[in-house]
Scaffold this motif. Structure first.
Motif, short mmCIF file in Angstrom:
data_model
loop_
_atom_site.label_atom_id
_atom_site.label_comp_id
_atom_site.label_asym_id
_atom_site.label_seq_id
_atom_site.Cartn_x
_atom_site.Cartn_y
_atom_site.Cartn_z
N UNK A 66 0.84 -1.20 0.00
CA UNK A 66 0.00 0.00 0.00
C UNK A 66 0.87 1.25 0.00
N UNK A 67 1.89 1.27 0.84
CA UNK A 67 2.78 2.43 0.91
C UNK A 67 3.50 2.65 -0.42
N UNK A 68 3.89 1.58 -1.07
CA UNK A 68 4.60 1.69 -2.34
C UNK A 68 3.70 2.18 -3.47
N UNK A 69 2.44 1.78 -3.44
CA UNK A 69 1.52 2.12 -4.53
C UNK A 69 0.83 3.46 -4.33
N UNK A 70 0.57 3.83 -3.09
CA UNK A 70 -0.21 5.03 -2.82
C UNK A 70 0.71 6.22 -2.60
N UNK A 71 1.29 6.70 -3.69
CA UNK A 71 2.27 7.78 -3.63
C UNK A 71 1.72 9.13 -4.08
N UNK A 72 0.43 9.19 -4.38
CA UNK A 72 -0.18 10.48 -4.74
C UNK A 72 -0.11 11.41 -3.53
N UNK A 73 0.04 12.68 -3.80
CA UNK A 73 0.13 13.66 -2.73
C UNK A 73 -1.25 14.08 -2.23
N UNK A 74 -1.33 14.35 -0.93
CA UNK A 74 -2.55 14.86 -0.30
C UNK A 74 -2.12 16.02 0.59
N UNK A 75 -2.51 17.21 0.20
CA UNK A 75 -2.10 18.39 0.98
C UNK A 75 -2.76 18.43 2.34
N UNK A 76 -3.87 17.73 2.51
CA UNK A 76 -4.55 17.69 3.80
C UNK A 76 -3.94 16.64 4.73
N UNK A 77 -3.09 15.78 4.20
CA UNK A 77 -2.42 14.79 5.04
C UNK A 77 -3.29 13.62 5.45
N UNK A 78 -4.20 13.18 4.59
CA UNK A 78 -5.10 12.09 4.95
C UNK A 78 -4.49 10.71 4.69
N UNK A 79 -3.19 10.60 4.73
CA UNK A 79 -2.51 9.35 4.37
C UNK A 79 -2.92 8.17 5.25
N UNK A 80 -3.09 8.38 6.53
CA UNK A 80 -3.52 7.28 7.41
C UNK A 80 -4.92 6.81 7.05
#
Length: 148
Positions: free
Chosen positions: A122-136
């Protein structure tokens, strides 16, 4: 030039080097795919070409050829895309939402290729940026969709 987008054939009269993003948005009126950086760095413009996540802002329309393009407008027409969108809603991922169409498309491509991804996948594939920081929340939604 003829393109297959979301299962429909479209005839477009554009220069061959026109980025796919602008054909989608300006020529065909499919505005769900967003412009972010124009450099293939942020991922807001992510679409699927034959199931692969592609940055449409730097993809010349002539390179698409006979491949099938899927945009956010039709992602829920596939079982995997539907599970991803349901997980996004369930986990309340978006804040501003601008990047989310690209995030959903990247997650859909990942789960189409790897239905049971590890956290590292998931970490390797989900590399799109999110300025709001919703990565978790994004990672949680991808895990949720994989379990569905």
């Amino acid at each position: 030039m003829e393109l297959t987008i979301n299962g429909s054939r479209h005839q477009v009269d554009v220069e061959p080097d026109t980025p796919l993003l602008w054909v989608l948005r300006d020529t065909l009126g499919m505005t769900g795919t967003k412009y972010g950086c124009g450099l293939a760095q942020c991922g807001a413009c992510t679409v699927l070409i034959d199931g692969q996540a592609v940055r449409s802002c730097v993809t010349p329309v002539e390179s698409v050829g006979a491949a099938a393009v899927t945009t956010i407008e039709a992602v829920t027409e596939t079982p995997v895309g539907r599970k991803v969108v349901e997980a996004w809603v369930d986990r309340q991922v978006p804040q501003c939402g601008y990047c989310q169409s690209g995030q959903v498309m990247a997650a859909t491509a990942l789960l189409m290729q790897n239905p049971r991804p590890t956290d590292a996948d998931i970490a390797a594939a989900m590399v799109n940026l999110c300025r709001c920081g919703t990565y978790n929340a994004i990672s949680a939604a991808v895990r949720r969709a994989a379990q569905a």
